[in-house]
Design an enzyme around this catalytic site. Sequence first.
Site, PDB file in Angstrom:
ATOM      1  N   ASP A 100       0.851  -1.187   0.000  1.00 46.54           N
ATOM      2  CA  ASP A 100       0.000   0.000   0.000  1.00 46.54           C
ATOM      3  C   ASP A 100       0.891   1.242   0.000  1.00 46.54           C
ATOM      4  O   ASP A 100       1.891   1.316   0.709  1.00 46.54           O
ATOM      5  CB  ASP A 100      -0.909  -0.010   1.246  1.00 46.54           C
ATOM      6  CG  ASP A 100      -2.053   0.982   1.127  1.00 46.54           C
ATOM      7  OD1 ASP A 100      -3.214   0.543   1.025  1.00 46.54           O
ATOM      8  OD2 ASP A 100      -1.779   2.207   1.137  1.00 46.54           O
ATOM      9  N   ILE A 101       0.521   2.243  -0.783  1.00 49.58           N
ATOM     10  CA  ILE A 101       1.317   3.462  -0.919  1.00 49.58           C
ATOM     11  C   ILE A 101       1.301   4.297   0.365  1.00 49.58           C
ATOM     12  O   ILE A 101       2.212   5.093   0.604  1.00 49.58           O
ATOM     13  CB  ILE A 101       0.803   4.290  -2.123  1.00 49.58           C
ATOM     14  CG1 ILE A 101       1.891   5.190  -2.681  1.00 49.58           C
ATOM     15  CG2 ILE A 101      -0.451   5.080  -1.769  1.00 49.58           C
ATOM     16  CD1 ILE A 101       1.522   5.805  -4.037  1.00 49.58           C
ATOM     17  N   ASN A 128     -12.926  -3.609   2.444  1.00 45.87           N
ATOM     18  CA  ASN A 128     -13.919  -2.546   2.581  1.00 45.87           C
ATOM     19  C   ASN A 128     -14.887  -2.579   1.403  1.00 45.87           C
ATOM     20  O   ASN A 128     -14.461  -2.687   0.254  1.00 45.87           O
ATOM     21  CB  ASN A 128     -13.219  -1.182   2.637  1.00 45.87           C
ATOM     22  CG  ASN A 128     -12.403  -1.005   3.902  1.00 45.87           C
ATOM     23  OD1 ASN A 128     -12.805  -1.448   4.975  1.00 45.87           O
ATOM     24  ND2 ASN A 128     -11.248  -0.355   3.783  1.00 45.87           N
ATOM     25  N   HIS A 135     -10.269  -4.991  -3.425  1.00 48.08           N
ATOM     26  CA  HIS A 135      -8.917  -5.179  -2.890  1.00 48.08           C
ATOM     27  C   HIS A 135      -8.998  -5.659  -1.452  1.00 48.08           C
ATOM     28  O   HIS A 135      -9.809  -5.173  -0.671  1.00 48.08           O
ATOM     29  CB  HIS A 135      -8.085  -3.900  -2.984  1.00 48.08           C
ATOM     30  CG  HIS A 135      -8.776  -2.669  -2.500  1.00 48.08           C
ATOM     31  ND1 HIS A 135      -9.712  -1.986  -3.260  1.00 48.08           N
ATOM     32  CD2 HIS A 135      -8.690  -1.998  -1.333  1.00 48.08           C
ATOM     33  CE1 HIS A 135     -10.162  -0.952  -2.578  1.00 48.08           C
ATOM     34  NE2 HIS A 135      -9.563  -0.928  -1.396  1.00 48.08           N
ATOM     35  N   HIS A 138      -6.993  -5.937   2.053  1.00 49.57           N
ATOM     36  CA  HIS A 138      -5.848  -5.411   2.806  1.00 49.57           C
ATOM     37  C   HIS A 138      -5.294  -6.517   3.705  1.00 49.57           C
ATOM     38  O   HIS A 138      -6.061  -7.147   4.443  1.00 49.57           O
ATOM     39  CB  HIS A 138      -6.287  -4.271   3.735  1.00 49.57           C
ATOM     40  CG  HIS A 138      -6.822  -3.047   3.054  1.00 49.57           C
ATOM     41  ND1 HIS A 138      -6.074  -1.888   2.914  1.00 49.57           N
ATOM     42  CD2 HIS A 138      -8.031  -2.773   2.516  1.00 49.57           C
ATOM     43  CE1 HIS A 138      -6.814  -0.954   2.316  1.00 49.57           C
ATOM     44  NE2 HIS A 138      -8.007  -1.468   2.060  1.00 49.57           N
TER      45      HIS A 138
END
Length: 114
Positions: A30-31, A87, A100, A102
């Site tokens: 993750d950025i 989410n 996506h 996490h």
Amino acid sequence: MTDCIFCKVASGEIDSKKVYEDSDIVAFHDINKKAPVHILIIPREHIPSLLDMDTEKQALLGQMNSIAIRLAKEHGVAESGFRLVLNCNQDAGQSIDHVHLHLLGGRPMGWPPG
Ligand code: 5GP
Ligand code: ZN
């Protein structure tokens, strides 16, 4: 989908730190990480949300989970503990309309999430 950030990450059009890829799935850091280990696992296929994975996409969801387990082991958080978060829609905070998962780990996480 041409204007989707995660489609572009999957294709390599947008740079990312990839940690896994195969013909169906891509995983990358993750950025803006929220934990010492924060990896996103996505299908290559543009699927907007979990709501679009209720029937024939269940196998793909299973692959995403398997890869999350493998990456948790590889990144040293399997024993200490980790959290998988997916989410869905606005109240959950889904900000990118490409499904996506996490993988978060490397610190204690509170419950329930905020
Ligand atoms: P969401 O809030 O939709 O569940 O999670 C989206 C996640 O994508 C956020 O944690 C955000 O930091 C991450 N993200 C957004 N844009 C990029 C990007 O261009 N590259 C990477 N690696 N992560 C991104
Ligand atoms: Zn997409």
